[in-house]
Design an enzyme around this catalytic site. Sequence first.
Site, PDB file in Angstrom:
ATOM      1  N   LYS A   1       1.064  -1.275   0.471  1.00  0.00           N
ATOM      2  CA  LYS A   1       0.376   0.362  -0.185  1.00  0.00           C
ATOM      3  C   LYS A   1       0.607   1.660   0.198  1.00  0.00           C
ATOM      4  O   LYS A   1       0.900   1.801  -0.783  1.00  0.00           O
ATOM      5  CB  LYS A   1      -0.682  -0.246   1.243  1.00  0.00           C
ATOM      6  CG  LYS A   1      -1.218   0.950   1.183  1.00  0.00           C
ATOM      7  CD  LYS A   1      -2.357   1.010   2.716  1.00  0.00           C
ATOM      8  CE  LYS A   1      -2.125   1.969   4.133  1.00  0.00           C
ATOM      9  NZ  LYS A   1      -1.786   3.603   3.849  1.00  0.00           N
ATOM     10  N   ASN A   2       2.032   1.040   0.704  1.00  0.00           N
ATOM     11  CA  ASN A   2       2.687   2.955   0.622  1.00  0.00           C
ATOM     12  C   ASN A   2       3.509   2.431   0.005  1.00  0.00           C
ATOM     13  O   ASN A   2       4.018   3.779   0.156  1.00  0.00           O
ATOM     14  CB  ASN A   2       3.278   2.637   2.214  1.00  0.00           C
ATOM     15  CG  ASN A   2       2.361   2.987   3.727  1.00  0.00           C
ATOM     16  OD1 ASN A   2       1.315   2.971   3.112  1.00  0.00           O
ATOM     17  ND2 ASN A   2       2.472   2.338   4.936  1.00  0.00           N
TER      18      ASN A   2
ATOM     19  N   CYS B   1      -5.245  11.953  11.721  1.00  0.00           N
ATOM     20  CA  CYS B   1      -6.445  11.004  11.790  1.00  0.00           C
ATOM     21  C   CYS B   1      -6.429  10.778  13.484  1.00  0.00           C
ATOM     22  O   CYS B   1      -5.711  11.259  14.613  1.00  0.00           O
ATOM     23  CB  CYS B   1      -6.138  10.068  11.318  1.00  0.00           C
ATOM     24  SG  CYS B   1      -4.185   9.298  11.123  1.00  0.00           S
TER      25      CYS B   1
ATOM     26  N   ARG C   1      -0.459  14.368  12.406  1.00  0.00           N
ATOM     27  CA  ARG C   1      -0.217  14.823  11.041  1.00  0.00           C
ATOM     28  C   ARG C   1       0.213  15.687  10.630  1.00  0.00           C
ATOM     29  O   ARG C   1      -0.430  16.178   9.351  1.00  0.00           O
ATOM     30  CB  ARG C   1      -0.641  13.561  10.211  1.00  0.00           C
ATOM     31  CG  ARG C   1      -0.667  12.246  10.955  1.00  0.00           C
ATOM     32  CD  ARG C   1      -1.285  10.944  10.695  1.00  0.00           C
ATOM     33  NE  ARG C   1      -0.794  10.824   9.788  1.00  0.00           N
ATOM     34  CZ  ARG C   1      -0.474   9.288   8.565  1.00  0.00           C
ATOM     35  NH1 ARG C   1      -1.919   9.099   9.223  1.00  0.00           N
ATOM     36  NH2 ARG C   1       0.221   8.484   7.489  1.00  0.00           N
TER      37      ARG C   1
ATOM     38  N   ASP D   1       4.419   1.190  12.427  1.00  0.00           N
ATOM     39  CA  ASP D   1       3.136   0.317  11.515  1.00  0.00           C
ATOM     40  C   ASP D   1       3.595  -1.539  12.278  1.00  0.00           C
ATOM     41  O   ASP D   1       1.663  -1.660  11.348  1.00  0.00           O
ATOM     42  CB  ASP D   1       3.025   0.529  10.445  1.00  0.00           C
ATOM     43  CG  ASP D   1       3.111   1.742   9.624  1.00  0.00           C
ATOM     44  OD1 ASP D   1       3.186   1.865   8.466  1.00  0.00           O
ATOM     45  OD2 ASP D   1       2.544   2.657  10.732  1.00  0.00           O
TER      46      ASP D   1
ATOM     47  N   ARG E   1      -9.448  -0.709   4.252  1.00  0.00           N
ATOM     48  CA  ARG E   1      -7.541   0.287   3.758  1.00  0.00           C
ATOM     49  C   ARG E   1      -6.614  -0.290   3.241  1.00  0.00           C
ATOM     50  O   ARG E   1      -5.667  -0.093   2.297  1.00  0.00           O
ATOM     51  CB  ARG E   1      -7.868   1.899   4.915  1.00  0.00           C
ATOM     52  CG  ARG E   1      -8.930   2.711   4.529  1.00  0.00           C
ATOM     53  CD  ARG E   1      -8.617   3.874   6.148  1.00  0.00           C
ATOM     54  NE  ARG E   1      -7.475   4.270   5.223  1.00  0.00           N
ATOM     55  CZ  ARG E   1      -7.647   5.330   5.433  1.00  0.00           C
ATOM     56  NH1 ARG E   1      -7.335   5.997   6.425  1.00  0.00           N
ATOM     57  NH2 ARG E   1      -6.378   6.277   4.695  1.00  0.00           N
TER      58      ARG E   1
HETATM   59  C1  EPZ Z   1       3.557   7.418   5.803  1.00  0.00           C
HETATM   60  O1  EPZ Z   1       3.520   8.484   6.740  1.00  0.00           O
HETATM   61  C2  EPZ Z   1       3.155   5.841   5.800  1.00  0.00           C
HETATM   62  N1  EPZ Z   1       1.297   5.729   5.195  1.00  0.00           N
HETATM   63  C3  EPZ Z   1       2.680   5.099   7.694  1.00  0.00           C
HETATM   64  O2  EPZ Z   1       1.480   4.553   7.586  1.00  0.00           O
HETATM   65  C4  EPZ Z   1       3.783   5.578   8.863  1.00  0.00           C
HETATM   66  O3  EPZ Z   1       3.231   5.133  10.060  1.00  0.00           O
HETATM   67  C5  EPZ Z   1       4.485   6.378   8.581  1.00  0.00           C
HETATM   68  O4  EPZ Z   1       4.623   6.698   6.854  1.00  0.00           O
HETATM   69  C6  EPZ Z   1       5.265   6.524   9.140  1.00  0.00           C
HETATM   70  O5  EPZ Z   1       6.194   5.318   8.436  1.00  0.00           O
HETATM   71  C7  EPZ Z   1       1.494   5.930   4.202  1.00  0.00           C
HETATM   72  O6  EPZ Z   1       2.963   6.006   3.268  1.00  0.00           O
HETATM   73  C8  EPZ Z   1       1.031   5.940   3.056  1.00  0.00           C
HETATM   74  P1  EPZ Z   1       5.593  10.879   8.315  1.00  0.00           P
HETATM   75  P2  EPZ Z   1       3.536   9.437   6.816  1.00  0.00           P
HETATM   76  O7  EPZ Z   1       5.597  12.003   7.475  1.00  0.00           O
HETATM   77  O8  EPZ Z   1       4.376  10.468   5.124  1.00  0.00           O
HETATM   78  C9  EPZ Z   1       4.904  13.788  11.307  1.00  0.00           C
HETATM   79  C10 EPZ Z   1       0.007   3.256   7.685  1.00  0.00           C
HETATM   80  O9  EPZ Z   1      -0.303   2.149   8.402  1.00  0.00           O
HETATM   81  N2  EPZ Z   1       5.257  15.444  10.339  1.00  0.00           N
HETATM   82  O10 EPZ Z   1       7.074  10.072   8.659  1.00  0.00           O
HETATM   83  O11 EPZ Z   1       2.569  10.602   7.240  1.00  0.00           O
HETATM   84  C11 EPZ Z   1       3.551  13.130  11.638  1.00  0.00           C
HETATM   85  O12 EPZ Z   1       2.519  14.124  12.268  1.00  0.00           O
HETATM   86  C12 EPZ Z   1       0.024   4.314   7.956  1.00  0.00           C
HETATM   87  O13 EPZ Z   1       0.037   2.690   6.627  1.00  0.00           O
HETATM   88  C13 EPZ Z   1       5.564  16.500  10.993  1.00  0.00           C
HETATM   89  O14 EPZ Z   1       5.377  17.007  11.962  1.00  0.00           O
HETATM   90  O15 EPZ Z   1       4.229   9.802   7.720  1.00  0.00           O
HETATM   91  C14 EPZ Z   1       4.447  12.322  12.336  1.00  0.00           C
HETATM   92  O16 EPZ Z   1       4.240  11.544  13.637  1.00  0.00           O
HETATM   93  C15 EPZ Z   1      -0.286   5.304   9.139  1.00  0.00           C
HETATM   94  N3  EPZ Z   1       4.899  17.559   9.837  1.00  0.00           N
HETATM   95  C16 EPZ Z   1       5.489  11.989  12.284  1.00  0.00           C
HETATM   96  O17 EPZ Z   1       6.137  12.651  11.773  1.00  0.00           O
HETATM   97  C17 EPZ Z   1       5.354  16.617   8.428  1.00  0.00           C
HETATM   98  O18 EPZ Z   1       5.242  17.931   7.663  1.00  0.00           O
HETATM   99  C18 EPZ Z   1       6.222  11.306  10.822  1.00  0.00           C
HETATM  100  O19 EPZ Z   1       5.133  11.149   9.225  1.00  0.00           O
HETATM  101  C19 EPZ Z   1       5.085  15.704   8.273  1.00  0.00           C
HETATM  102  C20 EPZ Z   1       5.265  14.134   8.912  1.00  0.00           C
END
Ligand code: EPZ
Length: 414
Positions: free
Chosen positions: A22-23, A116, A121, A306, A398
Amino acid sequence: MDSIHICGGYPLYGETKVQGSKNAVLPILAATVLVDGVTTLNNCPDIADVHCMVRLLESIGCVVEYGGGRIRVDAGHISKTRLPREYVTRMRSSVVMMGALLGRMGNVTISYPGGCVIGKRPIDMHLRAFVGLGIELEEAGDTLTARTKCLQGGCIPLAFPSVGATENSILAAVAAQGETQIYNAAREPEIDALCGFLRCAGADICRKGDGSIICVRGGQSLHSCCYHIPFDRIVAGTYLLGCMAAGGRICLKQADGRELTALAGVLEAMGGRLVYGEDSITLTAPERAQAVPCVRTAVYPGYPTDLQSQLVAALSLAEGESIVEETVFENRFRAVPELVKMGADIRTEGSRVTVRGVRALHGSQVRAMELRGGAALCMAALAAKGESRIMNRHFIDRGYEALEQDIRNLGGRI
Ligand code: EPZ
């Protein structure tokens, strides 16, 4: 019915093929917008988030054919740059469409994707990265417009190795004039899949140094290509942890153990035995798993956030006391109250939970509150004695293409 019924208390024996990631497929679908032609993706998972991303592509003028794990995207006639609120708010990973549309059209309008249940996020790092490429941002209420006359390559130092911010930076940088260096880039395998797809379409991208720098030489025109989506390491890890909870021995096909080394270390510490084939992973669970003193989630190659809820479920039945600390998201213990309903002994203190293993869980009616927590409840239900019903299965749909069939293949009663 929006629920999953499981009759648990039996060890798992069997094998199943692991679906496409998915990711990985979501950012690659967004990247097809950069190709002025036809892209074919194979091994795509048939899941709700992919359907949502396909709707987004169609909403801007792409023609998409979808069936049998294959998605064909014709992005030859992009006509719109405003992403429909309905899909953006339903799936926050739609935010990576920003980089793709900026790269292809030079502008994009999107409603803030919002948080969410697992956390706020924000997308501040995505937006800061865009500014680093000469993009202007304009906010009006909860709508954001980004535009640029000419994307200029530059230096993007990420404050945190955010997966999404790294993906958005890559997508915009591919179309920018000149070279872009992304520092502190995410190392998740899904980033390498995205880079692999873009290289296949003619982009010039590589990781440098210790892998934390991604260098993009922009401006290459991208051409039609065909790409195979890699396996979903989180789905694979989910089933391995389900087997640790329920016991037995399972074999996962089309799974590459090299992307699950952090999980493998934990499974072995719990008493599991792993054997790796050409493209398979076989786990033999112990009679009763051992607790692990402490597991902290971390960015790749650390223990995946995850797979945190699924680990808590498996540790609920382990002998001894374990601590699991969540360092990536601020609210990712939503499955804990539901596991406690099943008889688990778990104490939550801020960003960590203490799990005291019990001899048995009992079947219950529980509610999924989000994707991975819902999957964790299914894995716990396979181990729990008696019948369980997991409500709100739409969260699980999802990310899991064929949970019932997979679990049946592994010998579970679902
Ligand atoms: C990706 O989400 C994945 N989703 C998530 O999987 C996964 O948990 C996450 O990476 C971490 O590995 C997809 O790839 C579609 P991040 P993403 O930006 O890109 C903070 C699942 O279950 N942050 O690495 O949103 C954020 O709030 C999903 O498949 C900021 O503060 O993750 C979080 O606390 C859930 N500002 C942390 O960084 C930003 O601009 C990691 O987020 C961006 C992120």
